[in-house]
Design a protein around this motif. Structure first.
Motif, PDB file in Angstrom:
ATOM      1  N   UNK A   1      13.539  11.657   6.633  1.00 11.40           N
ATOM      2  CA  UNK A   1      12.369  11.478   7.493  1.00 11.40           C
ATOM      3  C   UNK A   1      12.680  11.864   8.935  1.00 11.40           C
ATOM      4  N   UNK A   2      13.921  11.649   9.378  1.00  7.42           N
ATOM      5  CA  UNK A   2      14.307  12.082  10.723  1.00  7.42           C
ATOM      6  C   UNK A   2      14.267  13.603  10.828  1.00  7.42           C
TER       7      UNK A   2
ATOM      8  N   UNK B   1       0.813  -1.213   0.000  1.00 10.57           N
ATOM      9  CA  UNK B   1       0.000   0.000   0.000  1.00 10.57           C
ATOM     10  C   UNK B   1       0.852   1.271   0.000  1.00 10.57           C
ATOM     11  N   UNK B   2       2.036   1.219   0.592  1.00 16.90           N
ATOM     12  CA  UNK B   2       2.919   2.377   0.526  1.00 16.90           C
ATOM     13  C   UNK B   2       3.298   2.693  -0.920  1.00 16.90           C
ATOM     14  N   UNK B   3       3.598   1.649  -1.682  1.00 14.83           N
ATOM     15  CA  UNK B   3       3.937   1.856  -3.093  1.00 14.83           C
ATOM     16  C   UNK B   3       2.750   2.414  -3.868  1.00 14.83           C
ATOM     17  N   UNK B   4       1.560   1.895  -3.573  1.00 10.60           N
ATOM     18  CA  UNK B   4       0.358   2.364  -4.264  1.00 10.60           C
ATOM     19  C   UNK B   4       0.115   3.842  -3.963  1.00 10.60           C
TER      20      UNK B   4
ATOM     21  N   UNK C   1       2.434  17.173   5.059  1.00 10.36           N
ATOM     22  CA  UNK C   1       3.840  16.871   5.320  1.00 10.36           C
ATOM     23  C   UNK C   1       3.974  15.553   6.079  1.00 10.36           C
ATOM     24  N   UNK C   2       3.204  15.398   7.144  1.00  9.08           N
ATOM     25  CA  UNK C   2       3.302  14.184   7.956  1.00  9.08           C
ATOM     26  C   UNK C   2       2.868  12.958   7.160  1.00  9.08           C
TER      27      UNK C   2
ATOM     28  N   UNK D   1       8.641   7.223   4.216  1.00  9.42           N
ATOM     29  CA  UNK D   1       9.320   6.447   5.248  1.00  9.42           C
ATOM     30  C   UNK D   1       8.624   5.158   5.609  1.00  9.42           C
ATOM     31  N   UNK D   2       7.561   4.823   4.902  1.00 11.84           N
ATOM     32  CA  UNK D   2       6.839   3.564   5.075  1.00 11.84           C
ATOM     33  C   UNK D   2       6.372   3.394   6.535  1.00 11.84           C
ATOM     34  N   UNK D   3       5.661   4.433   7.025  1.00  9.12           N
ATOM     35  CA  UNK D   3       5.144   4.396   8.388  1.00  9.12           C
ATOM     36  C   UNK D   3       3.628   4.554   8.377  1.00  9.12           C
ATOM     37  N   UNK D   4       2.925   3.453   8.674  1.00 14.11           N
ATOM     38  CA  UNK D   4       1.465   3.504   8.728  1.00 14.11           C
ATOM     39  C   UNK D   4       0.996   4.430   9.849  1.00 14.11           C
TER      40      UNK D   4
END
Length: 825
Positions: free
Chosen positions: A198-199, A41-44, A228-229, A236-239
């Motif tokens: 991302x940091x 889903x991140x790629x999508x 932004x978030x 950063x692949x963070x759900x």
């Protein structure tokens, strides 16, 4: 300080590129996203964001897209050639930090350069990803951009730095650009740079930035922070970050009753006291539209009632301020002072946003909005949106696609009146013209000044009455009006001529007058509106009223008093004639001189007419001053970031001079937009078409028999015509063809805890009533009792009654009066 790196060594340090890809000529051939791992889903979401910011469905080989892509490639090539990474900069002319900076004096400029550097890198990434730029698919070029991003992250945008200057550059402008670039160049970044970027975003835009809906985290700013978030979460692949951003949108949607945000009446406020649908509101719409489209169909999609409220604002808050393809300046804050932007160009981006929002709406709404936007574009003969090459490629493609869709039939402009009582703005629409009234109160600022912008906008809240015709006058505020107009003579205002300083009231001061009674009442077609006006940094005070009718606006002023030692003026109108316009001015049937520099004062005149614009009637006779003048100014005069190049425009101005330090002065005039000289003369000679019931510091009111209308603004308890009230209020009565009448009452000052309004007419019964009505007595007169109205925020209360002595029905209704011919016909 270490010596600057050479560009070649700088790029080599971070790796070279691969062979360029072979691409076709359409937008669908832009650089495709590919991943080494299985799509998730991140790629999508990342692929969907690419499409949203790049656009689709346009041909890179047809105009204007061919030229726009060519210019993008040319600019990116020049930036590539001049990129010279050094301590404190990536381009020599864009320094974000000196070795020993005086941050107190220069921090804003430095933070601006940091943000501009990020945005330039993003544009370079777009040139790589779009077709037809000459840099499309050039992986060596992509690696150079990535090296530039790394330099920014290593040097200035990292957890080891503290922000300086403008917060917006660090939390919104800079990171949005970096994250968009990261999406476009994702396969070139590598895990180390992604982690560093991302940091950095987590450092400058922590979760606490959206923990509370306050300060700089409201309205459009909140939407931008969520963007932004959310993009940080996708890159950063963070759900958890995506979920946080989605949920943090929630406070944007519910209607507010104070402060920033949308109100139930369609008002939109930003910076606590600025009507702003044309600025921050437009940004909010585009931001929410993008995020809704991004999440549509994903596991993060919003389906809550708040989303429904947001969709409603398209019709309720945005559409009323768009007329024939322009977005009214009265709701654009300090944006009116920006060089290169005007009421038309500001509208174009908003129209594209409405279409974007439609992608997440139902079929009925999407169809209606498409027809609405198409009508606006078709009717904009001054500066059509589809020829605006200044629009972003993705927005232009969206608008061109709509215009090419023959299945969409353009809708007409609506007729009606909207009173935005929570932001002191009024919009009146008729078949051939529209008007917007801008006022100020203890709730709404005189004007906005900040960042050196809009330093002479101080009287835009002093009863500025702007208006446009269906095919005339639509360049009034578009053609270099703001840098050239006399800021003390805006159309409709009453103002002391005391000279004010640039940015009077202070940077971000948002100065508000100590005036509560500002607002009015309406039945949705006609209206009575009033402003207790108190001048900015002035002793001047006045009671101003406007009665919005079918073909006219009746303008009354009373109680005009000042002790500034200078004259006070009411500007009847101030027409921008462009660089060479020279319309005929007729006064009481006599044509006046047409040379520039001409001025005169007319005693006891009854009417005036400006060819191609409007007629003006002075029913009690009046002394009116007139001047034709060429005024020269520069955008830099009103905005420190504007062009210093001089520009000249001609003006024809009509005004009342109330004298130095007036005491209880008055005025009466009638504006007839689009009326010809014959119609203006006939209206001036017709004593019976309307009556002035009162024009005093206590009451201002009129009666228009042919419309069945009686309206009075009560500044104090008293009586005018058939209406009386025991406390300040605004009252409008309309008698209808079906034998009923509506009585609309409001408490604009929001101070009345008990109100009694009497209509001295026999009334048989009350048919409908609001909950605020506590008593109603019928019979020989109608007496309406209201309870505490302070919580209604000035909203009109509507009552329907059955008169016992119903008089002949008004003959006009919505039809154009037969006596008014258009002046340009």
């Amino acid at each position: 300080m270490p010596a600057p790196w050479a560009r070649r060594g700088f790029v080599k340090a971070w790796g070279g590129g691969a062979a360029a890809l072979c691409l076709g000529a359409t937008a669908s051939a832009a650089i495709p996203h590919s991943t080494a791992h299985a799509a998730d889903e991140f790629d999508v979401l990342r692929a969907k964001w690419r499409q949203l910011i790049l656009g689709s469905g346009f041909s890179a080989t047809t105009e204007p897209f061919r030229s726009k892509l060519g210019r993008l490639g040319k600019d990116a090539t020049a930036w590539r050639a001049t990129m010279e990474p050094a301590d404190g900069s990536l381009w020599p002319a864009m320094v974000w930090l000196d070795p020993e900076p005086d941050l107190d004096a220069e921090s804003y400029a430095f933070s601006d350069q940091m943000r501009k550097t990020c945005q330039r890198l993003c544009s370079m990434a777009e040139a790589y990803a779009q077709p037809g730029t000459g840099l499309t698919g050039d992986d060596a070029y992509a690696e150079e951009i990535v090296a530039g991003i790394r330099h920014v992250v290593d040097e200035v945008y990292n957890p080891g730095r503290s922000r300086y200057g403008n917060w917006w550059n660090w939390q919104i402008g800079g990171p949005q650009a970096l994250l968009d670039a990261a999406v476009l160049l994702y396969d070139h970044l590598g895990p180390e740079l992604i982690s560093s970027l991302t940091a950095a975003v987590d450092h400058f835009v922590p979760e606490s930035a959206v923990a509370e809906y306050t300060g700089t985290s409201t309205g459009a700013n909140r939407v931008d922070l969520c963007r932004v978030i959310m993009l940080r979460g996708i890159v950063g692949r963070s759900a958890a970050k995506i979920t946080l951003a989605r949920d943090a949108l929630a406070p944007v949607f519910p209607y507010v009753t104070r402060g920033d945000g949308f109100y139930a009446d369609g008002s939109f406020i930003q910076h606590s006291a600025i009507p702003y649908i044309g600025g921050y509101g437009a940004v909010l719409f585009d931001g929410v539209g993008l995020l809704f489209a991004l999440l549509k169909g994903s596991s993060y999609e919003r389906t809550d009632p708040g989303s429904r409220l947001f969709l409603d604002t398209v019709d309720n808050a945005v559409a009323p301020f768009v007329y024939n393809g322009l977005l009214m300046d009265g709701v654009s804050g300090r944006g009116i002072s920006r060089d290169g932007a005007d009421d038309h160009t500001r509208a174009h981006a908003l129209l594209a946003s409405i279409l974007l929002i439609g992608q997440g709406a139902g079929i009925e709404e999407r169809t209606r909005w498409q027809a609405m936007v198409k009508g606006w574009i078709e009717r904009d003969t001054y500066k059509p949106a589809t020829t605006n090459t200044g629009l972003s490629l993705v927005r232009l493609a969206r608008l061109r696609s709509l215009m090419d869709d023959r299945a969409v039939v353009a809708s007409e402009e609506p007729v009606g009146h909207r009173l935005f009582h929570n932001m002191d703005r009024v919009v009146h629409r008729r078949h051939t013209w529209a008007a917007c009234l801008s006022m100020a109160s203890e709730r709404i600022a005189h004007y906005e000044f900040g960042n050196g912008e809009n330093g002479r906008g101080f009287h835009t809240g002093a009863g500025w009455l702007s208006w446009w015709g269906d095919d005339f006058g639509n360049d009034q505020y578009s053609d270099a009006f703001w840098p050239t107009v006399n800021p003390y003579r805006l159309p409709g205002i009453t103002a002391s001529t005391r000279k004010l300083s640039y940015g009077e009231g202070g940077n971000w001061g948002n100065p508000k007058p100590d005036a509560a009674w500002v607002g009015g009442t309406t039945d949705g077609e006609y209206a009575a509106v009033g402003q207790h006006l108190k001048g900015l940094s002035s002793t001047m005070a006045a009671n101003k009223s406007w009665f919005f009718l079918d073909d006219a606006v009746v303008c009354l002023g009373a109680g005009i008093t000042a002790a500034d030692g200078v004259p006070v003026e009411t500007t009847v109108d101030n027409r921008n004639l462009g660089a060479s316009g020279n319309p005929v001015l007729t006064v009481d049937g006599r044509v006046q001189p047409s040379y520039q520099g001409w001025t005169d004062s007319f005693q006891d005149i009854r009417w005036a007419h400006v060819e191609g614009h409007a007629g003006y009637v002075f029913p009690r006779g009046a002394t009116v001053n007139a001047v034709r003048e060429a005024r020269t100014g520069a955008w830099q005069d009103i905005n420190t970031g504007g062009s210093p190049d001089p520009v000249t425009r001609r003006y024809l101005t009509l005004w009342h001079d109330h004298g130095t330090d007036p005491a209880d002065a008055t005025y009466v005039y009638v504006l007839l937009p689009g009326a010809g000289p014959g119609a203006t003369s006939r209206r001036a000679g017709s004593n019976g078409w309307f009556r002035i019931l009162s024009n005093s510091a206590g009451q201002q009111g009129i009666a228009v028999p042919r419309l069945g209308l009686t309206a009075v603004n009560f500044w104090a308890r008293g009586e005018a015509g058939e209406l009386s009230a025991n406390a300040p209020c605004s009252v409008l009565v309309r008698e209808h063809r079906d034998g009923t009448a509506t009585v609309c009452v409001s408490d604009p000052a929001r101070e009345t805890t008990g109100l009694r309004v009497t209509w001295h007419r026999p009334v048989r019964s009350v048919l409908t009533r609001p909950s605020t009505l506590t008593s109603a007595t019928t019979g020989r007169t109608l007496t309406l009792g209201f309870g505490d109205l302070t919580g209604q925020a000035g909203e009109p209360q509507k009552i329907t009654v059955k008169p016992a002595d119903w008089r002949s029905a008004p003959a006009v209704g919505n039809a154009r009066p037969s006596g008014i011919e258009k002046s340009h016909a």
